[in-house]
Design a protein around this motif. Structure first.
Motif, short mmCIF file in Angstrom:
data_model
loop_
_atom_site.label_atom_id
_atom_site.label_comp_id
_atom_site.label_asym_id
_atom_site.label_seq_id
_atom_site.Cartn_x
_atom_site.Cartn_y
_atom_site.Cartn_z
N GLY A 1 0.82 -1.22 0.00
CA GLY A 1 0.00 0.00 0.00
C GLY A 1 0.85 1.26 0.00
N ALA A 2 1.94 1.25 0.77
CA ALA A 2 2.83 2.41 0.80
C ALA A 2 3.48 2.62 -0.58
CB ALA A 2 3.91 2.22 1.86
N MET A 3 3.85 1.52 -1.23
CA MET A 3 4.44 1.63 -2.57
C MET A 3 3.43 2.19 -3.57
SD MET A 3 6.01 -1.34 -5.00
CE MET A 3 4.40 -2.03 -5.33
N VAL A 4 2.21 1.68 -3.53
CA VAL A 4 1.17 2.19 -4.44
C VAL A 4 0.90 3.66 -4.15
CG1 VAL A 4 -1.25 1.99 -5.14
CG2 VAL A 4 0.12 -0.08 -4.79
N SER A 5 0.86 4.03 -2.89
CA SER A 5 0.63 5.42 -2.50
C SER A 5 1.73 6.33 -3.07
CB SER A 5 0.58 5.52 -0.98
OG SER A 5 0.42 6.85 -0.56
N GLN A 6 2.97 5.87 -2.99
CA GLN A 6 4.08 6.65 -3.55
C GLN A 6 3.95 6.80 -5.06
OE1 GLN A 6 6.43 8.30 -1.80
NE2 GLN A 6 7.07 9.16 -3.76
N LEU A 7 3.53 5.74 -5.74
CA LEU A 7 3.33 5.81 -7.19
C LEU A 7 2.21 6.81 -7.54
CD1 LEU A 7 3.64 2.05 -8.24
CD2 LEU A 7 5.23 3.91 -8.79
N VAL A 8 1.16 6.80 -6.73
CA VAL A 8 0.05 7.74 -6.96
C VAL A 8 0.56 9.18 -6.82
CG1 VAL A 8 -2.14 8.59 -6.02
CG2 VAL A 8 -1.79 6.13 -6.36
N LYS A 9 1.40 9.43 -5.82
CA LYS A 9 1.97 10.77 -5.63
C LYS A 9 2.86 11.17 -6.81
CE LYS A 9 1.89 10.63 -0.62
NZ LYS A 9 2.67 10.39 0.60
N GLU A 10 3.63 10.22 -7.32
CA GLU A 10 4.56 10.51 -8.41
C GLU A 10 3.85 10.71 -9.74
OE1 GLU A 10 7.83 7.76 -8.77
OE2 GLU A 10 8.21 7.83 -6.61
N GLU B 1 0.18 10.63 -10.35
CA GLU B 1 -1.11 11.31 -10.25
C GLU B 1 -2.16 10.86 -11.26
OE1 GLU B 1 -0.31 15.50 -10.36
OE2 GLU B 1 0.89 15.44 -8.53
N ASP B 2 -1.94 9.73 -11.91
CA ASP B 2 -2.88 9.22 -12.91
C ASP B 2 -3.07 7.73 -12.65
OD1 ASP B 2 -4.43 9.07 -15.36
OD2 ASP B 2 -2.64 8.16 -16.27
N ALA B 3 -4.32 7.31 -12.43
CA ALA B 3 -4.60 5.92 -12.08
C ALA B 3 -4.13 4.95 -13.15
CB ALA B 3 -6.09 5.73 -11.82
N ALA B 4 -4.34 5.30 -14.42
CA ALA B 4 -3.93 4.41 -15.51
C ALA B 4 -2.41 4.24 -15.54
CB ALA B 4 -4.44 4.94 -16.85
N GLU B 5 -1.68 5.32 -15.31
CA GLU B 5 -0.22 5.24 -15.32
C GLU B 5 0.29 4.45 -14.11
OE1 GLU B 5 3.62 5.34 -16.47
OE2 GLU B 5 1.86 5.83 -17.66
N VAL B 6 -0.34 4.62 -12.97
CA VAL B 6 0.05 3.85 -11.78
C VAL B 6 -0.19 2.36 -12.05
CG1 VAL B 6 -0.45 3.37 -9.35
CG2 VAL B 6 -0.31 5.74 -10.16
#
Length: 188
Positions: free
Chosen positions: A32-41, A43-48
């Motif tokens: 979850g922390a890794m996914v959260s960091q990707l979301v911050k980096e 900012e697009d659900a499809a790219e994450v």
């Protein structure tokens, strides 16, 4: 359940018992922390989702070696056998969860994996702006990467996801091509 499926289930249970264990809550929170960091980096659900799939692909390329070395499974005769091995051995060995195979087409070139449980989803609620995020898309990458290492090019995607409001988690796998071994040199 067929005899082969029972044997694979047993092989998965044995392989799981031999693996080092990680607390599932620790896994869930770390993921979850890794996914959260990707979301911050990104900012697009499809790219994450693409990044998670890409990470999974790299992991799958390495996990297949461990599965083949430690699980004591024989070579799969066809794609249906591959489906059973992923469901009964792979998911059990690495995630400690049971999966089943469904929706196998007549040609034996596509199937669905139904996950009874998904520890990556524990403690997760997606906000509305991330409704399109395929949170566990790393599984698709792992499957794609592992199968490519044994000469099968596949497409893999989530057909259903509990986090998206569906009643179950279903991963769809489609065989695109069987690859031939390529050698960097030619015999004289």
């Amino acid at each position: 359940m067929s005899q082969q499926a029972k044997n694979l289930q047993r092989a998965g249970d044995i392989a799981f018992s031999k693996m080092e264990k990680v607390n599932s809550e620790l896994l869930s929170l770390t993921y979850g922390a890794m996914v959260s960091q990707l979301v911050k980096e990104f900012e697009d659900a499809a790219e994450v989702s693409r990044q998670l799939e890409k990470m999974g692909y790299s992991i799958g390329q390495r996990l297949i070696d461990e599965l083949l070395a430690k699980a004591n499974v024989s070579a799969c005769e066809d794609f249906k056998d591959t489906a059973q091995t992923i469901a009964k051995v792979g998911f059990k060995m690495f995630m400690g969860i049971n999966a089943s195979v469904a929706n196998v087409n007549e040609e034996g070139t596509e199937f669905s994996l139904l996950l009874e449980d998904n520890p990556l989803n524990d403690f997760v609620e997606l906000p509305e702006h991330l409704a399109d995020l395929r949170y566990s898309c790393i599984y698709c990458g792992v499957i794609r990467g592992a199968l490519e290492m044994v000469n099968m090019r596949v497409e893999c995607s989530f057909a259903k996801d509990v986090l998206a409001g569906d009643d179950s988690t279903e991963i769809k796998v489609i065989l695109v091509d069987k690859l031939e071994d390529e050698f960097p040199f030619k015999d004289a």
